[in-house]
Scaffold this motif. Structure first.
Motif, PDB file in Angstrom:
ATOM      1  N   PRO A 172       0.704  -1.247   0.047  1.00 11.63           N
ATOM      2  CA  PRO A 172       0.113   0.088  -0.030  1.00 11.63           C
ATOM      3  C   PRO A 172       0.759   1.386   0.100  1.00 11.63           C
ATOM      4  O   PRO A 172       0.292   2.405  -0.382  1.00 11.63           O
ATOM      5  CB  PRO A 172      -0.750  -0.304   1.326  1.00 11.63           C
ATOM      6  CG  PRO A 172      -0.028  -1.016   2.194  1.00 11.63           C
ATOM      7  CD  PRO A 172       0.725  -1.997   1.217  1.00 11.63           C
ATOM      8  N   GLU A 173       2.142   1.367   0.280  1.00 11.25           N
ATOM      9  CA  GLU A 173       3.055   2.437   0.555  1.00 11.25           C
ATOM     10  C   GLU A 173       4.375   1.871   0.000  1.00 11.25           C
ATOM     11  O   GLU A 173       4.631   0.583   0.289  1.00 11.25           O
ATOM     12  CB  GLU A 173       3.100   3.009   1.726  1.00 11.25           C
ATOM     13  CG  GLU A 173       1.635   3.341   2.429  1.00 11.25           C
ATOM     14  CD  GLU A 173       1.242   4.873   1.578  1.00 11.25           C
ATOM     15  OE1 GLU A 173       2.039   5.375   1.086  1.00 11.25           O
ATOM     16  OE2 GLU A 173       0.089   5.076   1.759  1.00 11.25           O
ATOM     17  N   PRO A 174       5.276   2.810  -0.337  1.00 11.36           N
ATOM     18  CA  PRO A 174       6.703   2.608  -0.679  1.00 11.36           C
ATOM     19  C   PRO A 174       7.488   2.372   0.545  1.00 11.36           C
ATOM     20  O   PRO A 174       8.924   2.719   0.354  1.00 11.36           O
ATOM     21  CB  PRO A 174       6.935   3.633  -1.501  1.00 11.36           C
ATOM     22  CG  PRO A 174       6.238   4.821  -0.954  1.00 11.36           C
ATOM     23  CD  PRO A 174       4.917   4.399  -0.653  1.00 11.36           C
ATOM     24  N   TRP A 175       7.226   2.102   1.682  1.00  5.09           N
ATOM     25  CA  TRP A 175       7.995   2.223   2.794  1.00  5.09           C
ATOM     26  C   TRP A 175       9.097   1.049   2.907  1.00  5.09           C
ATOM     27  O   TRP A 175       9.012   0.149   2.455  1.00  5.09           O
ATOM     28  CB  TRP A 175       6.977   1.770   4.212  1.00  5.09           C
ATOM     29  CG  TRP A 175       6.001   2.986   4.276  1.00  5.09           C
ATOM     30  CD1 TRP A 175       6.236   4.203   4.328  1.00  5.09           C
ATOM     31  CD2 TRP A 175       4.824   2.703   4.924  1.00  5.09           C
ATOM     32  NE1 TRP A 175       4.918   4.930   4.863  1.00  5.09           N
ATOM     33  CE2 TRP A 175       4.211   3.983   5.046  1.00  5.09           C
ATOM     34  CE3 TRP A 175       4.005   1.472   5.140  1.00  5.09           C
ATOM     35  CZ2 TRP A 175       2.814   4.211   5.439  1.00  5.09           C
ATOM     36  CZ3 TRP A 175       2.786   1.768   5.615  1.00  5.09           C
ATOM     37  CH2 TRP A 175       2.254   3.058   5.743  1.00  5.09           C
ATOM     38  N   THR A 176      10.235   1.456   3.586  1.00  7.98           N
ATOM     39  CA  THR A 176      11.101   0.546   3.680  1.00  7.98           C
ATOM     40  C   THR A 176      11.572   0.691   5.170  1.00  7.98           C
ATOM     41  O   THR A 176      11.129   1.599   5.935  1.00  7.98           O
ATOM     42  CB  THR A 176      12.464   1.039   2.801  1.00  7.98           C
ATOM     43  OG1 THR A 176      13.044   2.333   3.405  1.00  7.98           O
ATOM     44  CG2 THR A 176      12.318   0.977   1.422  1.00  7.98           C
ATOM     45  N   LEU A 177      12.411  -0.206   5.546  1.00  4.98           N
ATOM     46  CA  LEU A 177      12.742  -0.334   7.183  1.00  4.98           C
ATOM     47  C   LEU A 177      13.349   1.164   7.555  1.00  4.98           C
ATOM     48  O   LEU A 177      13.308   1.377   8.620  1.00  4.98           O
ATOM     49  CB  LEU A 177      13.715  -1.459   7.455  1.00  4.98           C
ATOM     50  CG  LEU A 177      13.835  -1.985   8.836  1.00  4.98           C
ATOM     51  CD1 LEU A 177      12.236  -2.191   9.384  1.00  4.98           C
ATOM     52  CD2 LEU A 177      14.464  -3.180   9.118  1.00  4.98           C
ATOM     53  N   ALA A 178      14.044   1.797   6.607  1.00  2.00           N
ATOM     54  CA  ALA A 178      15.015   3.031   6.747  1.00  2.00           C
ATOM     55  C   ALA A 178      13.818   4.021   7.420  1.00  2.00           C
ATOM     56  O   ALA A 178      13.960   5.292   7.987  1.00  2.00           O
ATOM     57  CB  ALA A 178      15.706   3.671   5.913  1.00  2.00           C
ATOM     58  N   ASP A 179      12.449   3.932   6.747  1.00  2.00           N
ATOM     59  CA  ASP A 179      11.517   4.754   7.102  1.00  2.00           C
ATOM     60  C   ASP A 179      10.978   4.819   8.471  1.00  2.00           C
ATOM     61  O   ASP A 179      10.144   5.536   8.950  1.00  2.00           O
ATOM     62  CB  ASP A 179      10.466   4.903   6.153  1.00  2.00           C
ATOM     63  CG  ASP A 179      10.929   5.031   4.645  1.00  2.00           C
ATOM     64  OD1 ASP A 179      11.515   6.050   4.594  1.00  2.00           O
ATOM     65  OD2 ASP A 179      10.119   4.382   3.928  1.00  2.00           O
ATOM     66  N   PHE A 180      11.014   3.646   9.095  1.00  2.00           N
ATOM     67  CA  PHE A 180      10.659   3.321  10.479  1.00  2.00           C
ATOM     68  C   PHE A 180      11.358   3.864  11.647  1.00  2.00           C
ATOM     69  O   PHE A 180      12.207   3.836  11.668  1.00  2.00           O
ATOM     70  CB  PHE A 180      10.408   1.849  10.700  1.00  2.00           C
ATOM     71  CG  PHE A 180       9.627   1.587  11.900  1.00  2.00           C
ATOM     72  CD1 PHE A 180       8.255   1.511  11.737  1.00  2.00           C
ATOM     73  CD2 PHE A 180       9.945   1.233  13.189  1.00  2.00           C
ATOM     74  CE1 PHE A 180       7.369   1.300  13.033  1.00  2.00           C
ATOM     75  CE2 PHE A 180       9.310   0.911  14.237  1.00  2.00           C
ATOM     76  CZ  PHE A 180       7.810   1.054  14.226  1.00  2.00           C
ATOM     77  N   ASP A 181      10.648   4.731  12.483  1.00  2.00           N
ATOM     78  CA  ASP A 181      11.301   5.543  13.586  1.00  2.00           C
ATOM     79  C   ASP A 181      11.004   4.626  14.902  1.00  2.00           C
ATOM     80  O   ASP A 181      10.190   4.690  15.373  1.00  2.00           O
ATOM     81  CB  ASP A 181      10.658   6.882  13.536  1.00  2.00           C
ATOM     82  CG  ASP A 181      11.232   7.699  14.855  1.00  2.00           C
ATOM     83  OD1 ASP A 181      12.187   7.212  15.510  1.00  2.00           O
ATOM     84  OD2 ASP A 181      10.755   8.779  15.082  1.00  2.00           O
ATOM     85  N   PHE A 182      12.193   3.933  15.007  1.00  2.00           N
ATOM     86  CA  PHE A 182      12.363   2.956  16.260  1.00  2.00           C
ATOM     87  C   PHE A 182      11.990   3.798  17.529  1.00  2.00           C
ATOM     88  O   PHE A 182      11.528   3.526  18.591  1.00  2.00           O
ATOM     89  CB  PHE A 182      13.374   2.065  16.053  1.00  2.00           C
ATOM     90  CG  PHE A 182      13.176   1.042  15.088  1.00  2.00           C
ATOM     91  CD1 PHE A 182      12.583  -0.293  15.643  1.00  2.00           C
ATOM     92  CD2 PHE A 182      13.743   1.075  13.840  1.00  2.00           C
ATOM     93  CE1 PHE A 182      12.308  -1.126  14.532  1.00  2.00           C
ATOM     94  CE2 PHE A 182      13.786   0.205  13.109  1.00  2.00           C
ATOM     95  CZ  PHE A 182      13.015  -1.157  13.225  1.00  2.00           C
TER      96      PHE A 182
END
Length: 144
Positions: free
Chosen positions: A70-80
């Motif tokens: 549904p979106e072009p998200w990658t792990l780098a986009d996640f704010d842990f």
């Protein structure tokens, strides 16, 4: 056989084999070969590299279309740091995709807004980029 005839035959072979990107690149590659005084092996490698890269790009695009992410998200986009309850070490381990080798599943469970979808999409994208076929869907809980 004349050079013009050989050139026409080479283009015909590339077309027949449906090596369309190599077909389009042939004049440019031949100019590079002449200008850089490259060997026949280097010329063939350059021409085939163009075709391989185009084929890989088409395959990636097809895998992405099939995945329905549904979106072009990658792990780098996640704010842990915004979600301290998410085990970053575990997610990074999942991102190695080792669980695919074991034919295991990864299931994210939790309340809304903690990043389950984003992490699922990011892992799906990593798998697609690694050459795996992925299909994204959500599970709706049944209340009863």
């Amino acid at each position: 056989m004349s050079e013009a005839r050989r050139y026409a035959q080479l283009r015909a072979h590339l077309s027949y084999l449906k090596l369309n990107d190599a077909f389009e690149a042939l004049p440019r590659v031949l100019d590079q070969v002449r200008g850089e005084n490259l060997s026949m092996t280097a010329a063939l490698e350059r021409l085939l590299e163009i075709e391989v890269e185009a084929t890989e790009a088409r395959r990636l695009a097809a895998r992405l279309r099939f995945a329905c992410l549904p979106e072009p998200w990658t792990l780098a986009d996640f704010d842990f740091s915004a979600q301290p309850g998410v085990d970053e070490k575990l997610i990074r381990d999942l991102a190695t995709l080792r669980f695919l080798d074991d034919a295991s599943n990864a299931l994210f469970v939790g309340p809304p807004g903690v990043g389950k979808t984003m992490l699922s999409v990011a892992l799906g994208r990593a798998a697609v980029d690694a050459g795996h076929r992925v299909y994204f869907t959500t599970a709706v809980g049944v209340h009863g």
